[in-house]
Design a protein around this motif. Structure first.
Motif, PDB file in Angstrom:
ATOM      1  N   LEU A 162       8.782   2.829   5.536  1.00  0.00           N
ATOM      2  CA  LEU A 162       7.476   2.179   5.629  1.00  0.00           C
ATOM      3  C   LEU A 162       6.755   2.067   4.279  1.00  0.00           C
ATOM      4  N   PRO A 163       6.765   3.104   3.428  1.00  0.00           N
ATOM      5  CA  PRO A 163       6.092   2.949   2.131  1.00  0.00           C
ATOM      6  C   PRO A 163       6.790   1.954   1.194  1.00  0.00           C
ATOM      7  N   LEU A 164       8.007   1.535   1.530  1.00  0.00           N
ATOM      8  CA  LEU A 164       8.782   0.658   0.653  1.00  0.00           C
ATOM      9  C   LEU A 164       8.654  -0.813   1.036  1.00  0.00           C
ATOM     10  N   LEU A 165       8.033  -1.109   2.181  1.00  0.00           N
ATOM     11  CA  LEU A 165       7.986  -2.469   2.700  1.00  0.00           C
ATOM     12  C   LEU A 165       6.650  -3.131   2.402  1.00  0.00           C
ATOM     13  N   GLU A 166       6.706  -4.443   2.147  1.00  0.00           N
ATOM     14  CA  GLU A 166       5.483  -5.203   1.888  1.00  0.00           C
ATOM     15  C   GLU A 166       5.480  -6.497   2.700  1.00  0.00           C
ATOM     16  N   HIS A 167       4.391  -6.742   3.388  1.00  0.00           N
ATOM     17  CA  HIS A 167       4.202  -7.985   4.153  1.00  0.00           C
ATOM     18  C   HIS A 167       2.793  -7.944   4.714  1.00  0.00           C
ATOM     19  N   GLN A 168       2.211  -9.091   5.007  1.00  0.00           N
ATOM     20  CA  GLN A 168       0.858  -9.107   5.544  1.00  0.00           C
ATOM     21  C   GLN A 168       0.766  -8.427   6.902  1.00  0.00           C
ATOM     22  N   PHE A 169       1.891  -8.316   7.604  1.00  0.00           N
ATOM     23  CA  PHE A 169       1.896  -7.648   8.901  1.00  0.00           C
ATOM     24  C   PHE A 169       2.498  -6.248   8.819  1.00  0.00           C
ATOM     25  N   VAL A 170       2.582  -5.690   7.607  1.00  0.00           N
ATOM     26  CA  VAL A 170       3.057  -4.322   7.396  1.00  0.00           C
ATOM     27  C   VAL A 170       1.917  -3.508   6.795  1.00  0.00           C
ATOM     28  N   PRO A 171       1.301  -2.600   7.554  1.00  0.00           N
ATOM     29  CA  PRO A 171       0.207  -1.796   7.020  1.00  0.00           C
ATOM     30  C   PRO A 171       0.676  -0.937   5.836  1.00  0.00           C
TER      31      PRO A 171
ATOM     32  N   ILE B 152       8.642 -12.941  14.410  1.00  0.00           N
ATOM     33  CA  ILE B 152       9.949 -13.245  13.838  1.00  0.00           C
ATOM     34  C   ILE B 152       9.862 -13.336  12.319  1.00  0.00           C
ATOM     35  N   SER B 153       8.800 -13.951  11.807  1.00  0.00           N
ATOM     36  CA  SER B 153       8.625 -14.057  10.360  1.00  0.00           C
ATOM     37  C   SER B 153       8.550 -12.680   9.714  1.00  0.00           C
ATOM     38  N   ALA B 154       7.757 -11.789  10.308  1.00  0.00           N
ATOM     39  CA  ALA B 154       7.641 -10.434   9.770  1.00  0.00           C
ATOM     40  C   ALA B 154       8.975  -9.696   9.846  1.00  0.00           C
ATOM     41  N   SER B 155       9.668  -9.843  10.967  1.00  0.00           N
ATOM     42  CA  SER B 155      10.956  -9.161  11.140  1.00  0.00           C
ATOM     43  C   SER B 155      11.987  -9.661  10.135  1.00  0.00           C
ATOM     44  N   GLU B 156      12.055 -10.967   9.933  1.00  0.00           N
ATOM     45  CA  GLU B 156      13.010 -11.521   8.972  1.00  0.00           C
ATOM     46  C   GLU B 156      12.719 -11.022   7.560  1.00  0.00           C
ATOM     47  N   SER B 157      11.438 -10.928   7.209  1.00  0.00           N
ATOM     48  CA  SER B 157      11.072 -10.404   5.892  1.00  0.00           C
ATOM     49  C   SER B 157      11.490  -8.943   5.754  1.00  0.00           C
ATOM     50  N   ILE B 158      11.254  -8.154   6.797  1.00  0.00           N
ATOM     51  CA  ILE B 158      11.632  -6.738   6.769  1.00  0.00           C
ATOM     52  C   ILE B 158      13.144  -6.597   6.624  1.00  0.00           C
ATOM     53  N   ILE B 159      13.890  -7.400   7.359  1.00  0.00           N
ATOM     54  CA  ILE B 159      15.354  -7.368   7.262  1.00  0.00           C
ATOM     55  C   ILE B 159      15.799  -7.729   5.843  1.00  0.00           C
ATOM     56  N   ASP B 160      15.198  -8.769   5.276  1.00  0.00           N
ATOM     57  CA  ASP B 160      15.528  -9.166   3.897  1.00  0.00           C
ATOM     58  C   ASP B 160      15.294  -8.012   2.932  1.00  0.00           C
ATOM     59  N   GLN B 161      14.165  -7.336   3.069  1.00  0.00           N
ATOM     60  CA  GLN B 161      13.834  -6.242   2.157  1.00  0.00           C
ATOM     61  C   GLN B 161      14.796  -5.063   2.319  1.00  0.00           C
ATOM     62  N   ILE B 162      15.157  -4.755   3.555  1.00  0.00           N
ATOM     63  CA  ILE B 162      16.087  -3.645   3.786  1.00  0.00           C
ATOM     64  C   ILE B 162      17.453  -3.949   3.188  1.00  0.00           C
ATOM     65  N   LYS B 163      17.877  -5.204   3.285  1.00  0.00           N
ATOM     66  CA  LYS B 163      19.184  -5.590   2.758  1.00  0.00           C
ATOM     67  C   LYS B 163      19.261  -5.416   1.227  1.00  0.00           C
TER      68      LYS B 163
ATOM     69  N   GLY C 202     -10.829 -11.645  12.950  1.00  0.00           N
ATOM     70  CA  GLY C 202     -10.880 -11.806  14.398  1.00  0.00           C
ATOM     71  C   GLY C 202      -9.635 -12.424  15.002  1.00  0.00           C
ATOM     72  N   ASP C 203      -8.578 -12.612  14.195  1.00  0.00           N
ATOM     73  CA  ASP C 203      -7.334 -13.203  14.684  1.00  0.00           C
ATOM     74  C   ASP C 203      -6.413 -12.127  15.251  1.00  0.00           C
ATOM     75  N   ILE C 204      -5.694 -12.481  16.324  1.00  0.00           N
ATOM     76  CA  ILE C 204      -4.701 -11.568  16.893  1.00  0.00           C
ATOM     77  C   ILE C 204      -3.405 -11.721  16.120  1.00  0.00           C
ATOM     78  N   GLU C 205      -2.861 -10.597  15.659  1.00  0.00           N
ATOM     79  CA  GLU C 205      -1.644 -10.633  14.856  1.00  0.00           C
ATOM     80  C   GLU C 205      -0.832  -9.370  15.084  1.00  0.00           C
ATOM     81  N   PRO C 206       0.475  -9.410  14.780  1.00  0.00           N
ATOM     82  CA  PRO C 206       1.281  -8.190  14.867  1.00  0.00           C
ATOM     83  C   PRO C 206       1.088  -7.320  13.637  1.00  0.00           C
ATOM     84  N   GLN C 207       1.195  -6.016  13.821  1.00  0.00           N
ATOM     85  CA  GLN C 207       1.197  -5.071  12.709  1.00  0.00           C
ATOM     86  C   GLN C 207       2.328  -4.075  12.943  1.00  0.00           C
ATOM     87  N   LEU C 208       3.177  -3.923  11.938  1.00  0.00           N
ATOM     88  CA  LEU C 208       4.329  -3.032  12.057  1.00  0.00           C
ATOM     89  C   LEU C 208       3.867  -1.593  12.314  1.00  0.00           C
ATOM     90  N   ILE C 209       4.465  -0.960  13.313  1.00  0.00           N
ATOM     91  CA  ILE C 209       4.177   0.442  13.615  1.00  0.00           C
ATOM     92  C   ILE C 209       5.326   1.329  13.145  1.00  0.00           C
TER      93      ILE C 209
END
Length: 394
Positions: free
Chosen positions: A263-272, A53-64, A103-110
């Motif tokens: 994708l090249p325009l987005l930044e977040h720890q869970f965005v490759p 949810i944190s990653a998604s909210e950040s992505i939404i903020d950036q798109i807006k 070694g932590d499990i985390e989401p990564q934007l695809i």
């Protein structure tokens, strides 16, 4: 990832229950799913959900914050449709379930899309899992079936009569996702209509039902516009690029605007980190990246091992991206002690008067292959295919 529920599910699982799961879906739709149904849901922790949810909210903020002019550049000139809207009605975000360097499990934007996925199907799918494995009701989606229906009804039908609203697809009876069309019809009382059956008179569109021509006022669009050119001998009265008196749900231009283009325009720890191919820096190593065409569907054209020889032959480099590879982690244990990898797609809708989209459901996919696509799995593999995610409540 939630040992309690994974252990209980694996103990309760049987091939008979798997057959019953598929039979439930067939009984409720009158049709067997056109894609592989996974034997198991995936179980995710509350902490992992918070990261999603944190990653998604950040992505939404950036798109807006992105300008309309920038988003317009994503639309190919031959695919531009009149009467664009200020926001998309649908918004989906795909995350791989990965392991980081610590070694932590985390989401990564695809990837992300402003295109409807299997919304109606996934709700029924979740309910079917709960019917066969009642203990899953403890951790099911908090949104009731009635609220779910009202959200989609308000979005897709609005104030119109359902008979004036259609689900539009090209040759819907041939699509793997036909079962979702059927569930949508049952949920909302609308008809699925093939693009080749649309009638046009001036700026108005019609479909035929029981010998009568019925005006179309809203289109729940499931056609991927840029794929129409690949269909041989396609004959239609209506071209998407024409100015017609209909309301698009969602407008076709958003398929391109919310896409790999961002994708090249987005930044977040869970965005490759991603680059457009023509902007790929010399100090990066191709071996660390996946090559993806901007406009493709279901993994078509993806190259997991690009080389300079391959990228040099691509002429339209601005229509490709290179996305840093992520490490999908096999965390979903099957009954044989083997493990599957997974992805989760968050299914949002965006009401026109809302500042932010609303999360309705999720769609999960499981695999034991390099790509999260059932076509790449061995035929006798289990714990693969379309699934649904359940989250711990605490």
């Amino acid at each position: 990832m939630i040992p309690k529920y994974r252990k209980q599910f694996n103990q309760d699982f049987s091939q008979e229950k798997y057959s019953l799961l598929k039979e439930y879906l067939k009984q409720k739709s009158g049709l067997e799913p056109g894609f592989r149904i996974s034997e198991s849901p995936i179980f995710l922790t509350k902490d992992f959900e918070a990261k999603l949810i944190s990653a998604s909210e950040s992505i939404i903020d950036q798109i807006k914050t992105l300008s309309p002019d920038l988003l317009q550049k994503a639309i190919p000139d031959n695919c531009r449709v009149p009467n664009d809207t200020n926001k998309p009605h649908f918004f989906t975000i795909d995350f791989g379930i990965c392991k980081n360097d610590n070694g932590d499990i985390e989401p990564q934007l695809i990837e992300l899309q402003a295109f409807p996925s299997l919304y109606a199907f996934q709700k029924i799918f979740e309910e079917s899992f709960c019917e066969i494995y009642p203990f899953l009701s403890e951790i099911r989606n908090n949104m009731s079936q009635e609220d779910f229906k009202n959200h989609l009804k308000d979005l897709i039908i609005g104030d119109e009569n359902p008979e004036n609203v259609i689900l539009l697809e090209i040759y819907p009876e041939k699509q793997k996702t036909q079962i979702d069309f059927i569930f949508t019809e049952k949920l909302l009382g609308i008809k699925t209509v093939c693009l080749t059956k649309i009638k046009k008179n001036g700026k108005k569109l019609y479909y035929e039902y029981d010998g009568n021509l019925i005006e179309i006022k809203r289109i729940y669009n499931r056609v991927i516009f840029d794929e129409l050119d690949r269909i041989a001998d396609l004959k239609t009265e209506f071209d998407f690029r024409e100015d017609v008196d209909v309301k698009w749900i969602t407008h076709p231009n958003w398929f391109f605007k919310i896409s790999k283009f961002l994708l090249p325009l987005l930044e977040h720890q869970f965005v490759p980190k991603s680059y457009f191919l023509h902007q790929f820096p010399d100090d990066e190593n191709l071996e660390n990246f996946v090559l993806k065409p901007l406009f493709s569907f279901a993994g078509n054209g993806v190259n997991l091992s690009p080389t300079k020889e391959i990228t040099d032959t691509i002429e339209d480099k601005e229509n490709y991206i290179l996305q840093r590879k992520v490490n999908y982690e096999p965390v979903f244990e099957d009954i044989n002690g083997d493990f599957s990898k997974g992805e989760i797609r968050l299914l949002y809708i965006w009401h026109e008067n809302d500042e932010r989209p609303t999360l309705l459901e999720n769609l999960a996919r499981m695999t034991k292959a390099d790509m999260v696509n059932v076509d790449f799995n061995k035929k006798d593999a289990i714990w693969i295919g379309s699934s649904n995610a359940f989250f711990a409540q605490e």
